[in-house]
Design a protein around this motif. Structure first.
Motif, PDB file in Angstrom:
ATOM      1  N   VAL A 122      28.765  30.858  22.689  1.00 59.27           N
ATOM      2  CA  VAL A 122      28.985  32.180  22.111  1.00 59.27           C
ATOM      3  C   VAL A 122      29.387  32.031  20.651  1.00 59.27           C
ATOM      4  CG1 VAL A 122      30.429  34.260  22.162  1.00 59.27           C
ATOM      5  CG2 VAL A 122      29.634  33.221  24.302  1.00 59.27           C
ATOM      6  N   GLN A 123      28.730  32.784  19.798  1.00 62.35           N
ATOM      7  CA  GLN A 123      29.112  32.822  18.379  1.00 62.35           C
ATOM      8  C   GLN A 123      29.693  34.206  18.078  1.00 62.35           C
ATOM      9  OE1 GLN A 123      25.673  31.707  19.131  1.00 62.35           O
ATOM     10  NE2 GLN A 123      26.780  29.790  19.444  1.00 62.35           N
ATOM     11  N   LEU A 124      30.784  34.198  17.344  1.00 67.37           N
ATOM     12  CA  LEU A 124      31.455  35.452  16.993  1.00 67.37           C
ATOM     13  C   LEU A 124      31.447  35.617  15.481  1.00 67.37           C
ATOM     14  CD1 LEU A 124      34.559  35.154  19.351  1.00 67.37           C
ATOM     15  CD2 LEU A 124      32.415  36.344  19.797  1.00 67.37           C
ATOM     16  N   GLN A 125      31.082  36.805  15.038  1.00 65.91           N
ATOM     17  CA  GLN A 125      31.023  37.092  13.607  1.00 65.91           C
ATOM     18  C   GLN A 125      31.876  38.315  13.321  1.00 65.91           C
ATOM     19  OE1 GLN A 125      29.186  35.330  11.192  1.00 65.91           O
ATOM     20  NE2 GLN A 125      30.185  36.633   9.678  1.00 65.91           N
ATOM     21  N   ALA A 126      32.996  38.093  12.644  1.00 67.83           N
ATOM     22  CA  ALA A 126      33.893  39.186  12.293  1.00 67.83           C
ATOM     23  C   ALA A 126      33.527  39.749  10.928  1.00 67.83           C
ATOM     24  CB  ALA A 126      35.340  38.706  12.288  1.00 67.83           C
ATOM     25  N   SER A 127      33.701  41.045  10.784  1.00 69.22           N
ATOM     26  CA  SER A 127      33.421  41.710   9.512  1.00 69.22           C
ATOM     27  C   SER A 127      34.273  42.961   9.400  1.00 69.22           C
ATOM     28  CB  SER A 127      31.938  42.070   9.415  1.00 69.22           C
ATOM     29  OG  SER A 127      31.579  42.979  10.443  1.00 69.22           O
ATOM     30  N   TRP A 174      41.976  40.066  19.307  1.00 69.92           N
ATOM     31  CA  TRP A 174      42.113  39.938  17.854  1.00 69.92           C
ATOM     32  C   TRP A 174      43.450  39.275  17.561  1.00 69.92           C
ATOM     33  CZ3 TRP A 174      38.487  40.912  14.205  1.00 69.92           C
ATOM     34  CH2 TRP A 174      37.406  41.737  14.545  1.00 69.92           C
ATOM     35  N   PHE A 175      43.414  38.338  16.649  1.00 69.38           N
ATOM     36  CA  PHE A 175      44.614  37.665  16.166  1.00 69.38           C
ATOM     37  C   PHE A 175      44.605  37.736  14.644  1.00 69.38           C
ATOM     38  CE2 PHE A 175      46.317  35.452  19.938  1.00 69.38           C
ATOM     39  CZ  PHE A 175      45.306  35.728  20.834  1.00 69.38           C
ATOM     40  N   ARG A 176      45.739  37.456  14.048  1.00 71.90           N
ATOM     41  CA  ARG A 176      45.794  37.420  12.588  1.00 71.90           C
ATOM     42  C   ARG A 176      46.703  36.301  12.128  1.00 71.90           C
ATOM     43  NH1 ARG A 176      48.978  43.173  11.493  1.00 71.90           N
ATOM     44  NH2 ARG A 176      51.048  42.521  12.229  1.00 71.90           N
ATOM     45  N   GLN A 177      46.421  35.832  10.930  1.00 71.35           N
ATOM     46  CA  GLN A 177      47.218  34.745  10.356  1.00 71.35           C
ATOM     47  C   GLN A 177      47.492  35.043   8.896  1.00 71.35           C
ATOM     48  OE1 GLN A 177      45.545  30.833  10.947  1.00 71.35           O
ATOM     49  NE2 GLN A 177      47.539  29.865  10.677  1.00 71.35           N
ATOM     50  N   ALA A 178      48.762  35.207   8.587  1.00 68.17           N
ATOM     51  CA  ALA A 178      49.198  35.426   7.223  1.00 68.17           C
ATOM     52  C   ALA A 178      49.500  34.072   6.586  1.00 68.17           C
ATOM     53  CB  ALA A 178      50.434  36.318   7.201  1.00 68.17           C
ATOM     54  N   PRO A 179      49.481  33.981   5.263  1.00 65.50           N
ATOM     55  CA  PRO A 179      49.749  32.702   4.595  1.00 65.50           C
ATOM     56  C   PRO A 179      51.086  32.115   5.017  1.00 65.50           C
ATOM     57  CG  PRO A 179      48.876  34.283   3.034  1.00 65.50           C
ATOM     58  CD  PRO A 179      49.122  35.041   4.303  1.00 65.50           C
ATOM     59  N   GLY A 180      51.069  30.862   5.397  1.00 60.24           N
ATOM     60  CA  GLY A 180      52.291  30.180   5.776  1.00 60.24           C
ATOM     61  C   GLY A 180      52.816  30.500   7.155  1.00 60.24           C
ATOM     62  N   ALA A 238      38.339  36.693  19.075  1.00 59.81           N
ATOM     63  CA  ALA A 238      38.267  35.576  20.007  1.00 59.81           C
ATOM     64  C   ALA A 238      37.769  36.059  21.358  1.00 59.81           C
ATOM     65  CB  ALA A 238      39.636  34.923  20.156  1.00 59.81           C
ATOM     66  N   ALA A 239      37.141  35.153  22.087  1.00 58.81           N
ATOM     67  CA  ALA A 239      36.629  35.468  23.418  1.00 58.81           C
ATOM     68  C   ALA A 239      37.051  34.388  24.403  1.00 58.81           C
ATOM     69  CB  ALA A 239      35.104  35.572  23.391  1.00 58.81           C
ATOM     70  N   ALA A 240      37.340  34.808  25.615  1.00 54.47           N
ATOM     71  CA  ALA A 240      37.695  33.867  26.679  1.00 54.47           C
ATOM     72  C   ALA A 240      36.532  33.765  27.661  1.00 54.47           C
ATOM     73  CB  ALA A 240      38.947  34.339  27.399  1.00 54.47           C
ATOM     74  N   LYS A 241      36.314  32.548  28.171  1.00 55.71           N
ATOM     75  CA  LYS A 241      35.203  32.334  29.105  1.00 55.71           C
ATOM     76  C   LYS A 241      35.482  32.915  30.476  1.00 55.71           C
ATOM     77  CE  LYS A 241      34.748  27.819  28.448  1.00 55.71           C
ATOM     78  NZ  LYS A 241      34.217  26.449  28.560  1.00 55.71           N
ATOM     79  N   TYR A 242      36.753  32.987  30.839  1.00 64.00           N
ATOM     80  CA  TYR A 242      37.092  33.385  32.202  1.00 64.00           C
ATOM     81  C   TYR A 242      38.084  34.544  32.175  1.00 64.00           C
ATOM     82  CZ  TYR A 242      35.103  28.784  32.921  1.00 64.00           C
ATOM     83  OH  TYR A 242      34.279  27.697  32.916  1.00 64.00           O
ATOM     84  N   PRO A 243      38.191  35.276  33.270  1.00 68.75           N
ATOM     85  CA  PRO A 243      39.178  36.363  33.327  1.00 68.75           C
ATOM     86  C   PRO A 243      40.581  35.837  33.074  1.00 68.75           C
ATOM     87  CG  PRO A 243      37.647  36.521  35.163  1.00 68.75           C
ATOM     88  CD  PRO A 243      37.363  35.215  34.491  1.00 68.75           C
ATOM     89  N   TYR A 256      48.047  34.800  24.130  1.00 69.54           N
ATOM     90  CA  TYR A 256      48.162  33.437  23.634  1.00 69.54           C
ATOM     91  C   TYR A 256      46.840  32.893  23.114  1.00 69.54           C
ATOM     92  CZ  TYR A 256      52.651  33.671  25.909  1.00 69.54           C
ATOM     93  OH  TYR A 256      53.917  34.053  26.264  1.00 69.54           O
ATOM     94  N   THR A 257      46.891  32.217  21.971  1.00 67.62           N
ATOM     95  CA  THR A 257      45.671  31.671  21.371  1.00 67.62           C
ATOM     96  C   THR A 257      44.998  30.660  22.300  1.00 67.62           C
ATOM     97  OG1 THR A 257      46.982  29.975  20.239  1.00 67.62           O
ATOM     98  CG2 THR A 257      46.513  31.996  19.015  1.00 67.62           C
ATOM     99  N   ASP A 258      45.770  29.911  23.041  1.00 64.66           N
ATOM    100  CA  ASP A 258      45.201  28.880  23.914  1.00 64.66           C
ATOM    101  C   ASP A 258      44.346  29.454  25.035  1.00 64.66           C
ATOM    102  OD1 ASP A 258      48.020  26.527  23.817  1.00 64.66           O
ATOM    103  OD2 ASP A 258      46.432  27.012  22.379  1.00 64.66           O
ATOM    104  N   SER A 259      44.459  30.742  25.291  1.00 67.33           N
ATOM    105  CA  SER A 259      43.693  31.365  26.375  1.00 67.33           C
ATOM    106  C   SER A 259      42.241  31.623  25.988  1.00 67.33           C
ATOM    107  CB  SER A 259      44.338  32.687  26.778  1.00 67.33           C
ATOM    108  OG  SER A 259      45.665  32.481  27.217  1.00 67.33           O
ATOM    109  N   TYR A 260      41.930  31.523  24.717  1.00 62.06           N
ATOM    110  CA  TYR A 260      40.611  31.892  24.210  1.00 62.06           C
ATOM    111  C   TYR A 260      39.793  30.651  23.872  1.00 62.06           C
ATOM    112  CZ  TYR A 260      42.670  36.481  24.054  1.00 62.06           C
ATOM    113  OH  TYR A 260      43.285  37.655  24.411  1.00 62.06           O
ATOM    114  N   ASP A 261      38.501  30.739  24.150  1.00 66.88           N
ATOM    115  CA  ASP A 261      37.625  29.580  24.004  1.00 66.88           C
ATOM    116  C   ASP A 261      36.728  29.643  22.770  1.00 66.88           C
ATOM    117  OD1 ASP A 261      37.644  30.374  27.268  1.00 66.88           O
ATOM    118  OD2 ASP A 261      38.135  28.287  26.746  1.00 66.88           O
ATOM    119  N   TYR A 262      36.471  30.833  22.293  1.00 62.90           N
ATOM    120  CA  TYR A 262      35.571  31.001  21.156  1.00 62.90           C
ATOM    121  C   TYR A 262      36.269  31.830  20.082  1.00 62.90           C
ATOM    122  CZ  TYR A 262      32.304  29.882  24.910  1.00 62.90           C
ATOM    123  OH  TYR A 262      31.673  29.299  25.980  1.00 62.90           O
ATOM    124  N   TRP A 263      36.033  31.449  18.826  1.00 62.75           N
ATOM    125  CA  TRP A 263      36.689  32.121  17.706  1.00 62.75           C
ATOM    126  C   TRP A 263      35.671  32.450  16.628  1.00 62.75           C
ATOM    127  CZ3 TRP A 263      41.840  33.459  17.558  1.00 62.75           C
ATOM    128  CH2 TRP A 263      42.627  32.977  18.609  1.00 62.75           C
TER     129      TRP A 263
END
Length: 126
Positions: free
Chosen positions: A1-6, A35-41, A96-101, A109-116
């Motif tokens: 799976v490819q994800l393209q955010a815009s 959806w997740f977000r990351q601010a500088p630092g 992000a997308a997860a492969k399984y329910p 949690y970020t670790d729950s997702y397989d594709y970014w």
């Protein structure tokens, strides 16, 4: 799976943006999305998530009542409508997308997702 955010950009405080995340590759319909977000630092942080049916949504406390996550499985796309934006919402936003329910706790949690996706910059000026 490819994800393209815009949909990111520069907006004044109080304004709105709608982010989109288009999925390609395997079947999108069955994937929980987030959806997740990351601010500088800072570490990447949970923003919102949605079950594969779209029937249940989850939000970080900081965005509740301002952001809305939705999905259109026919278009293989998930959206994040962001209203009443604040300078502290400034970050790179990732879908992000997860492969399984997932169980209800795992959505956060970020670790729950397989594709970014690659991320889209949102900058809110004061």
């Amino acid at each position: 799976v490819q994800l393209q955010a815009s949909g990111g950009g520069l907006v004044q405080a109080g304004g709105s943006l709608r982010l989109s995340c288009a999925a390609s590759g395997r079947t999108f319909n069955n994937y929980p999305m987030g959806w997740f977000r990351q601010a500088p630092g800072k570490e990447r942080a949970f923003v919102a998530a949605i079950t594969w049916t779209g029937g249940i949504t989850y939000y970080a406390d900081s965005v509740k009542c301002r952001f809305t996550i939705s999905r259109n499985n026919a278009k293989n796309t998930v959206y994040l409508q962001m209203n009443s934006l604040k300078p502290e919402d400034t970050a790179v936003y990732y879908c992000a997308a997860a492969k399984y329910p997932l169980n209800s706790v795992s959505y956060y949690y970020t670790d729950s997702y397989d594709y970014w996706g690659q991320g889209t910059q949102v900058t809110v000026s004061s």
